[in-house]
Design an enzyme around this catalytic site. Structure first.
Site, PDB file in Angstrom:
ATOM      1  N   CYS A   1       3.725  18.454 -17.385  1.00 49.33           N
ATOM      2  CA  CYS A   1       3.897  17.338 -18.206  1.00 49.33           C
ATOM      3  C   CYS A   1       4.616  18.054 -19.350  1.00 49.33           C
ATOM      4  CB  CYS A   1       2.628  16.626 -18.436  1.00 49.33           C
ATOM      5  SG  CYS A   1       2.945  15.427 -20.034  1.00 49.33           S
TER       6      CYS A   1
ATOM      7  N   CYS B   1      -0.209  13.011 -16.088  1.00 50.45           N
ATOM      8  CA  CYS B   1      -0.768  14.529 -16.708  1.00 50.45           C
ATOM      9  C   CYS B   1      -2.135  14.212 -16.682  1.00 50.45           C
ATOM     10  CB  CYS B   1      -0.128  14.278 -18.016  1.00 50.45           C
ATOM     11  SG  CYS B   1      -0.767  15.846 -19.002  1.00 50.45           S
TER      12      CYS B   1
ATOM     13  N   GLN C   1       0.815  -1.269  -0.039  1.00 50.01           N
ATOM     14  CA  GLN C   1      -0.082   0.058   0.051  1.00 50.01           C
ATOM     15  C   GLN C   1       0.842   1.163   0.047  1.00 50.01           C
ATOM     16  OE1 GLN C   1      -3.520  -0.623   2.871  1.00 50.01           O
ATOM     17  NE2 GLN C   1      -1.729  -2.068   3.321  1.00 50.01           N
ATOM     18  N   ASN C   2       2.221   1.147   0.021  1.00 52.36           N
ATOM     19  CA  ASN C   2       3.185   2.284   0.280  1.00 52.36           C
ATOM     20  C   ASN C   2       3.589   2.936  -1.214  1.00 52.36           C
ATOM     21  OD1 ASN C   2       2.943   1.416   2.969  1.00 52.36           O
ATOM     22  ND2 ASN C   2       5.091   0.261   3.060  1.00 52.36           N
TER      23      ASN C   2
ATOM     24  N   GLY D   1       2.781  -4.385   9.042  1.00 57.25           N
ATOM     25  CA  GLY D   1       2.850  -2.821   9.367  1.00 57.25           C
ATOM     26  C   GLY D   1       1.459  -2.072   8.679  1.00 57.25           C
ATOM     27  N   THR D   2       0.117  -2.698   8.639  1.00 58.65           N
ATOM     28  CA  THR D   2      -0.912  -2.053   8.233  1.00 58.65           C
ATOM     29  C   THR D   2      -1.904  -2.160   9.060  1.00 58.65           C
ATOM     30  OG1 THR D   2      -2.524  -1.843   6.397  1.00 58.65           O
ATOM     31  CG2 THR D   2      -1.733  -4.080   6.843  1.00 58.65           C
TER      32      THR D   2
ATOM     33  N   HIS E   1      -1.330   1.352  -4.407  1.00 58.62           N
ATOM     34  CA  HIS E   1      -1.864   2.816  -4.145  1.00 58.62           C
ATOM     35  C   HIS E   1      -0.893   3.686  -4.845  1.00 58.62           C
ATOM     36  CE1 HIS E   1      -3.782   1.697  -0.185  1.00 58.62           C
ATOM     37  NE2 HIS E   1      -4.570   1.324  -1.192  1.00 58.62           N
TER      38      HIS E   1
HETATM   39  N1  APR Z   1       6.557  -2.287  12.729  1.00 57.14           N
HETATM   40  C1  APR Z   1       5.350  -3.004  12.240  1.00 57.14           C
HETATM   41  N2  APR Z   1       4.050  -2.128  12.544  1.00 57.14           N
HETATM   42  C2  APR Z   1       4.148  -0.894  12.772  1.00 57.14           C
HETATM   43  C3  APR Z   1       5.501  -0.274  13.096  1.00 57.14           C
HETATM   44  C4  APR Z   1       6.716  -1.145  12.965  1.00 57.14           C
HETATM   45  N3  APR Z   1       7.957  -0.442  13.099  1.00 57.14           N
HETATM   46  N4  APR Z   1       5.242   1.152  13.463  1.00 57.14           N
HETATM   47  C5  APR Z   1       3.795   1.275  13.248  1.00 57.14           C
HETATM   48  N5  APR Z   1       3.278   0.207  12.766  1.00 57.14           N
HETATM   49  C6  APR Z   1       1.861  -0.101  12.509  1.00 57.14           C
HETATM   50  C7  APR Z   1       0.801   0.800  13.289  1.00 57.14           C
HETATM   51  O1  APR Z   1       0.681   0.114  14.632  1.00 57.14           O
HETATM   52  C8  APR Z   1      -0.395   0.758  12.352  1.00 57.14           C
HETATM   53  O2  APR Z   1      -1.229  -0.403  12.690  1.00 57.14           O
HETATM   54  O3  APR Z   1       1.794   0.132  11.041  1.00 57.14           O
HETATM   55  C9  APR Z   1       0.377   0.581  11.029  1.00 57.14           C
HETATM   56  C10 APR Z   1       0.245   1.559  10.013  1.00 57.14           C
HETATM   57  O4  APR Z   1      -1.168   1.750   9.724  1.00 57.14           O
HETATM   58  P1  APR Z   1      -1.712   2.900   8.949  1.00 57.14           P
HETATM   59  O5  APR Z   1      -0.897   4.336   9.507  1.00 57.14           O
HETATM   60  O6  APR Z   1      -3.164   3.008   8.889  1.00 57.14           O
HETATM   61  O7  APR Z   1      -0.925   2.970   7.354  1.00 57.14           O
HETATM   62  P2  APR Z   1      -1.684   1.944   6.302  1.00 57.14           P
HETATM   63  O8  APR Z   1      -2.230   0.659   7.041  1.00 57.14           O
HETATM   64  O9  APR Z   1      -0.382   1.543   5.306  1.00 57.14           O
HETATM   65  O10 APR Z   1      -2.860   2.660   5.650  1.00 57.14           O
HETATM   66  C11 APR Z   1      -3.236   2.331   4.522  1.00 57.14           C
HETATM   67  O11 APR Z   1      -4.321   4.485   3.990  1.00 57.14           O
HETATM   68  O12 APR Z   1      -3.851   6.722   4.313  1.00 57.14           O
HETATM   69  C12 APR Z   1      -4.151   5.660   3.484  1.00 57.14           C
HETATM   70  O13 APR Z   1      -3.285   5.476   1.225  1.00 57.14           O
HETATM   71  C13 APR Z   1      -2.730   5.402   2.409  1.00 57.14           C
HETATM   72  O14 APR Z   1      -1.725   3.415   1.874  1.00 57.14           O
HETATM   73  C14 APR Z   1      -2.343   4.079   3.033  1.00 57.14           C
HETATM   74  C15 APR Z   1      -3.732   3.435   3.704  1.00 57.14           C
END
Ligand code: APR
Length: 238
Positions: free
Chosen positions: A147, A126, A100-101, A186-187, A118
């Site tokens: 562009c 453009c 998602q990054n 990490g999501t 994403h």
């Molecule tokens: N290691 C593992 N997990 C971690 C760490 C770490 N060092 N640091 C933070 N986290 C976890 C947090 O606890 C949280 O659950 O990573 C998660 C990040 O969640 P979000 O900030 O919600 O990010 P994400 O899930 O990628 O967001 C999804 O939302 O804003 C939109 O488009 C954007 O791609 C993004 C999407």
């Protein structure tokens, strides 16, 4: 430790592995998450900065924010978690990395095929001719950037309310359905359709292993939850 041992065994036995990463995997590289303690959405409103409507209303404001984020990300380096996934990819016949990054740190670490659900903050699209092109200039000399055709460019990312890149969700679902292990790293599992891949994997019979510093919206669905920093846990797991 027992959970880590169990997760290791599942991973070793698996020929097919799929991985979903979120902002948390880049946190230890200094890239802010969205919903964590110092998450971006604490200080900024997604509806003002990450929607097509916000961009049409004030493209300069949106580009100031993306230029600032590009500046942050440009200083970041892949961490041990990104590198561990490159290792895993070399060991598994069936391996798919779904992220998602938009930060490009998986690319920098050396990951091969990456499904960027994403988009990519280092690309632009453009509004006139539809060209999709790379641009790593940081800071951007002129906001909004344009562009070569003269049309105004927008960030090459997927905003709230926009569809994912063509066919990418299908490709991700297929990869998940072929995997014996689905690593979710990490999501917060709060944003769909990306988070929908977790129940999809379960349905398809994969073992879901979640790595996160805290519980998430879908932790209860995981077969194994490893709570901790990805940069510490992934090298141990892989
Ligand atoms: N290691 C593992 N997990 C971690 C760490 C770490 N060092 N640091 C933070 N986290 C976890 C947090 O606890 C949280 O659950 O990573 C998660 C990040 O969640 P979000 O900030 O919600 O990010 P994400 O899930 O990628 O967001 C999804 O939302 O804003 C939109 O488009 C954007 O791609 C993004 C999407």
């Amino acid at each position: 430790m027992a959970d880590l041992q169990q997760a290791k065994e599942w991973l070793q036995q698996a020929t097919g592995v799929a991985v979903l990463t979120g902002a948390g995997i880049s946190a230890e590289s200094g890239v802010p998450t969205f919903r964590g303690t110092d998450g971006l959405w604490k200080d900024y409103k997604p509806e003002d900065l990450a929607t097509p409507e916000a961009f049409l209303k004030d493209p300069r404001l949106v580009w100031e924010w993306y230029d600032w984020r590009r500046g942050l990300i440009a200083k970041a380096k892949p961490n041990a978690a990104h590198r561990a996934l490159v290792q895993l990819e070399t060991r598994k016949r069936g391996f798919t990395l779904i992220t998602q990054n938009v930060d490009g740190l998986h690319d920098q670490a050396g990951s091969g095929k990456i499904l960027k659900l994403h988009g990519d903050i280092w690309r632009m699209r453009c509004l006139e001719c539809g060209a999709n092109f790379p641009n790593r200039r940081c800071p951007l000399p002129k906001l909004p950037p344009h562009c070569a055709c003269g049309g105004m460019a927008r960030p090459g990312v997927v905003w709230f309310g926009e569809p994912l890149p063509d066919g990418m969700l299908k490709e991700a679902e297929h990869a998940v359905s072929q995997a014996q292990v689905f690593l979710v790293i990490g999501t917060s599992a709060a944003v769909y359709p990306a988070a929908g891949l977790i129940p999809y994997a379960k349905q398809a019979g994969a073992k879901v292993i979640e790595i996160n510093t805290e519980a998430t919206a879908l932790s209860a669905m995981a077969d194994c939850v490893l709570q901790g920093a990805a940069g510490e846990l992934l090298p141990q797991l892989i």
